[in-house]
Design an enzyme around this catalytic site. Structure first.
Site, PDB file in Angstrom:
ATOM      1  CB  CYS A  46      34.742  29.261  39.234  1.00  0.00           C
ATOM      2  SG  CYS A  46      35.246  29.088  37.600  1.00  0.00           S
ATOM      3  NE  ARG A  72      33.739  33.363  43.454  1.00  0.00           N
ATOM      4  CZ  ARG A  72      33.661  33.485  42.107  1.00  0.00           C
ATOM      5  NH1 ARG A  72      33.340  32.405  41.293  1.00  0.00           N
ATOM      6  NH2 ARG A  72      34.111  34.338  41.395  1.00  0.00           N
TER       7      ARG A  72
HETATM    8  C1  EPZ Z   1      36.245  38.545  40.329  1.00  0.00           C
HETATM    9  O1  EPZ Z   1      35.375  37.652  40.979  1.00  0.00           O
HETATM   10  C2  EPZ Z   1      36.512  37.609  38.995  1.00  0.00           C
HETATM   11  N1  EPZ Z   1      35.221  37.465  38.320  1.00  0.00           N
HETATM   12  C3  EPZ Z   1      37.248  36.255  39.564  1.00  0.00           C
HETATM   13  O2  EPZ Z   1      37.485  35.723  38.299  1.00  0.00           O
HETATM   14  C4  EPZ Z   1      38.554  36.697  40.040  1.00  0.00           C
HETATM   15  O3  EPZ Z   1      39.201  35.454  40.608  1.00  0.00           O
HETATM   16  C5  EPZ Z   1      38.286  37.437  41.212  1.00  0.00           C
HETATM   17  O4  EPZ Z   1      37.489  38.683  40.991  1.00  0.00           O
HETATM   18  C6  EPZ Z   1      39.513  38.134  42.002  1.00  0.00           C
HETATM   19  O5  EPZ Z   1      40.181  38.618  41.154  1.00  0.00           O
HETATM   20  C7  EPZ Z   1      34.845  38.138  37.715  1.00  0.00           C
HETATM   21  O6  EPZ Z   1      35.306  39.350  37.500  1.00  0.00           O
HETATM   22  C8  EPZ Z   1      33.336  38.164  36.915  1.00  0.00           C
HETATM   23  P1  EPZ Z   1      35.938  39.470  44.535  1.00  0.00           P
HETATM   24  P2  EPZ Z   1      34.527  38.313  42.346  1.00  0.00           P
HETATM   25  O7  EPZ Z   1      34.776  39.846  44.787  1.00  0.00           O
HETATM   26  O8  EPZ Z   1      34.389  39.517  41.956  1.00  0.00           O
HETATM   27  C9  EPZ Z   1      35.035  37.992  48.978  1.00  0.00           C
HETATM   28  C10 EPZ Z   1      38.051  33.808  36.789  1.00  0.00           C
HETATM   29  O9  EPZ Z   1      38.735  32.953  36.916  1.00  0.00           O
HETATM   30  N2  EPZ Z   1      34.060  38.742  48.878  1.00  0.00           N
HETATM   31  O10 EPZ Z   1      36.934  40.366  44.291  1.00  0.00           O
HETATM   32  O11 EPZ Z   1      33.668  37.410  42.732  1.00  0.00           O
HETATM   33  C11 EPZ Z   1      35.216  36.717  48.241  1.00  0.00           C
HETATM   34  O12 EPZ Z   1      34.599  35.536  48.610  1.00  0.00           O
HETATM   35  C12 EPZ Z   1      37.046  34.360  37.905  1.00  0.00           C
HETATM   36  O13 EPZ Z   1      38.074  34.433  35.881  1.00  0.00           O
HETATM   37  C13 EPZ Z   1      33.031  38.811  50.028  1.00  0.00           C
HETATM   38  O14 EPZ Z   1      33.339  38.391  51.092  1.00  0.00           O
HETATM   39  O15 EPZ Z   1      35.793  38.513  43.491  1.00  0.00           O
HETATM   40  C14 EPZ Z   1      36.887  36.838  47.764  1.00  0.00           C
HETATM   41  O16 EPZ Z   1      37.241  35.822  49.274  1.00  0.00           O
HETATM   42  C15 EPZ Z   1      37.054  33.399  39.062  1.00  0.00           C
HETATM   43  N3  EPZ Z   1      31.720  39.648  50.078  1.00  0.00           N
HETATM   44  C16 EPZ Z   1      37.331  38.038  47.797  1.00  0.00           C
HETATM   45  O17 EPZ Z   1      36.068  38.893  48.769  1.00  0.00           O
HETATM   46  C17 EPZ Z   1      31.335  40.124  48.679  1.00  0.00           C
HETATM   47  O18 EPZ Z   1      30.320  40.716  48.890  1.00  0.00           O
HETATM   48  C18 EPZ Z   1      37.355  38.661  46.671  1.00  0.00           C
HETATM   49  O19 EPZ Z   1      36.335  38.323  45.717  1.00  0.00           O
HETATM   50  C19 EPZ Z   1      32.183  40.201  47.890  1.00  0.00           C
HETATM   51  C20 EPZ Z   1      33.450  39.555  47.884  1.00  0.00           C
END
Ligand code: EPZ
Length: 431
Positions: free
Chosen positions: A117, A122
């Site tokens: 998405c 990300r």
């Molecule tokens: C997971 O995404 C979910 N996707 C997302 O669901 C969900 O919105 C998100 O977690 C938060 O709950 C899946 O599980 C497949 P994060 P993810 O790593 O893992 C930053 C939906 O609608 N970050 O928890 O990508 C990132 O940019 C989807 O079902 C870094 O900076 O989310 C964000 O600001 C969309 N560096 C924050 O952390 C990294 O290496 C949280 O992202 C990793 C993340």
């Protein structure tokens, strides 16, 4: 091109069965190939993202058979390669789980960088930092391929700079087949973290503390066969709860874990709805016009970012001013222009959406910008006067199993159309 056509104005009523959690399924399906024995996964949601991960695993040789509607048998013993091509995974972010799973099992993975998405930048820097701490060399090669490899993985103490669902699950997977103990600090606590950990433990992994911010993993040499049922989808349930609120309806979401829905229930109560928790169900009864409230999204147990657009849609018809602040992603408001075209009023300033509630929205021609924003527009259309058409529904189908069918079972006037003739037929039918 498929579109939804919706006639708004009907309060949705009845019971709806919630499918398995998409974001747990993506981790579990990837982790299922970490053993050479056959694994059976039940309650797999039939959504496009599950399909992408299944096809990606099949592309490297895994044998995957759909045994029953939501039940898949996965045999990772037939895997021939650790090289997942971009065209296999470009549509989903969770392709990163293939790195953790393959690196854990084969000590090597070559996986194209994820898509998913478009909700802001990300990065996967914390995943890479974690794999490196376990002893892997990780390079980003030409064409955006992540190449991670190690002679052996060794347990390490890893502190995440930010709470990340993906990095927590990925490191849990790789670390459960490393030598020695890994400690993950500042881990994410979402229900699907616990579900993936329970799945891995049922396969013989030794993971403790999932669901708290410190997870301890003792590496094992081998994982084994298991039959496992995925937990219900917190966000699908929350979306139907929001549908009850926005349409002035009365919906019971069934086969859920009410504890996972507490932050959503609390907001609905503030918005004037009655919420009745059962053992495995939650009933949301609308009590007239919604009240305004403020929401800030946070990692679990805070209010989920994946529910932010649906609640903003509901608050756009609440009485008074609401403030919705996105605290997880740096841009998750791509639905705002579409809502405004339906008559919503508000201002977007940085990561905060100031909403001035209106009495009614009006139907419009809309485009789903991403999965949850698309679902939010469907909810807005269900509450609006007149007809709406919503394009790019494949984005919504990434995460909702039979969304239109489940909505119809609650009395919604919504169908999928492919041409103008279908649209006219629907309009004649529903008046
Ligand atoms: C997971 O995404 C979910 N996707 C997302 O669901 C969900 O919105 C998100 O977690 C938060 O709950 C899946 O599980 C497949 P994060 P993810 O790593 O893992 C930053 C939906 O609608 N970050 O928890 O990508 C990132 O940019 C989807 O079902 C870094 O900076 O989310 C964000 O600001 C969309 N560096 C924050 O952390 C990294 O290496 C949280 O992202 C990793 C993340």
């Amino acid at each position: 091109m498929e579109k939804y056509i919706v006639k708004g104005g009907t309060p949705l009523k009845g019971e709806v069965k919630i499918s398995g959690a998409k974001n747990a399924a993506l981790g579990i399906l990837a982790a299922a190939v970490m053993t050479d024995q056959v694994v059976t996964v039940e309650n797999v949601p039939l959504v496009r993202d599950s399909d992408v991960i299944i096809k990606a695993l099949q592309s490297v040789g895994a044998s995957i058979r759909q045994k029953e509607k939501n039940v898949f048998e996965i045999d990772g013993s037939t895997i021939k390669s650790v090289n997942i091509r971009y065209d296999q995974v470009k549509k989903i972010r969770a392709s990163y789980y293939l790195i953790g799973a393959l690196l854990g099992k084969y000590k090597e993975a070559k996986v194209a960088l994820p898509g998913g998405c478009d909700i802001g930048s990300r990065p996967i820097d914390m995943h890479i930092k974690g794999f490196t701490a376990l002893g892997a060399d990780v390079d980003i090669m030409a064409g955006g391929i992540v190449w991670a490899r190690a002679r052996k993985l060794t347990g390490a103490h890893i502190y995440f700079d930010m709470v990340s669902v993906g990095a927590t699950i990925n490191l849990m997977m790789a670390a459960c087949m490393a030598e020695g103990e890994t400690i993950l600090e500042n881990a994410a606590k979402e229900p699907h973290i616990v579900d993936v950990a329970n799945f891995l433990n049922a396969m013989g992994a030794k993971i403790k503390g999932a669901g708290t911010d410190v997870i301890r993993i003792k590496g094992v040499k081998k994982l084994h066969s298991v039959t496992y049922s995925i937990i219900p989808d917190q966000i699908e349930a929350g979306t139907f709860m929001a549908a009850a609120a926005i349409t002035g309806g009365d919906i019971t979401v069934c086969d859920v874990i009410p504890k996972h829905l507490e932050s959503i229930s609390a907001k609905l109560i503030e918005m004037g709805c009655e919420v009745i928790e059962g053992d495995d169900s939650v009933r949301v009864i609308s009590k007239g016009r919604l009240h305004s409230t403020n929401i800030k999204t946070l990692p679990y147990p805070g209010f989920p970012t994946d529910m932010q657009p649906q609640f903003a849609a509901a608050l756009s018809v609440a009485e008074g001013t609401s403030i919705v602040t996105e605290g997880v992603f740096d841009s998750r408001f791509r639905y705002v222009d579409e809502l405004v075209r339906m008559g919503a009023r508000g201002n977007l300033e940085g990561n905060t959406f100031y909403i001035e509630g209106v009495e009614k929205l009006s139907g419009a021609e809309l485009t789903a910008p991403d999965l949850r924003a698309g679902a939010a527009l469907v909810l807005a259309a269900l509450a609006a006067d007149g007809f709406s058409e919503i394009e790019d529904i494949h984005l919504i189908q990434r995460g909702y199993e039979d969304f239109d069918g489940k909505l119809r079972s609650l009395g919604a006037d919504i169908v999928i159309i492919t041409n103008e003739h279908d649209a006219q037929k629907f309009k004649l039918q529903v008046g």
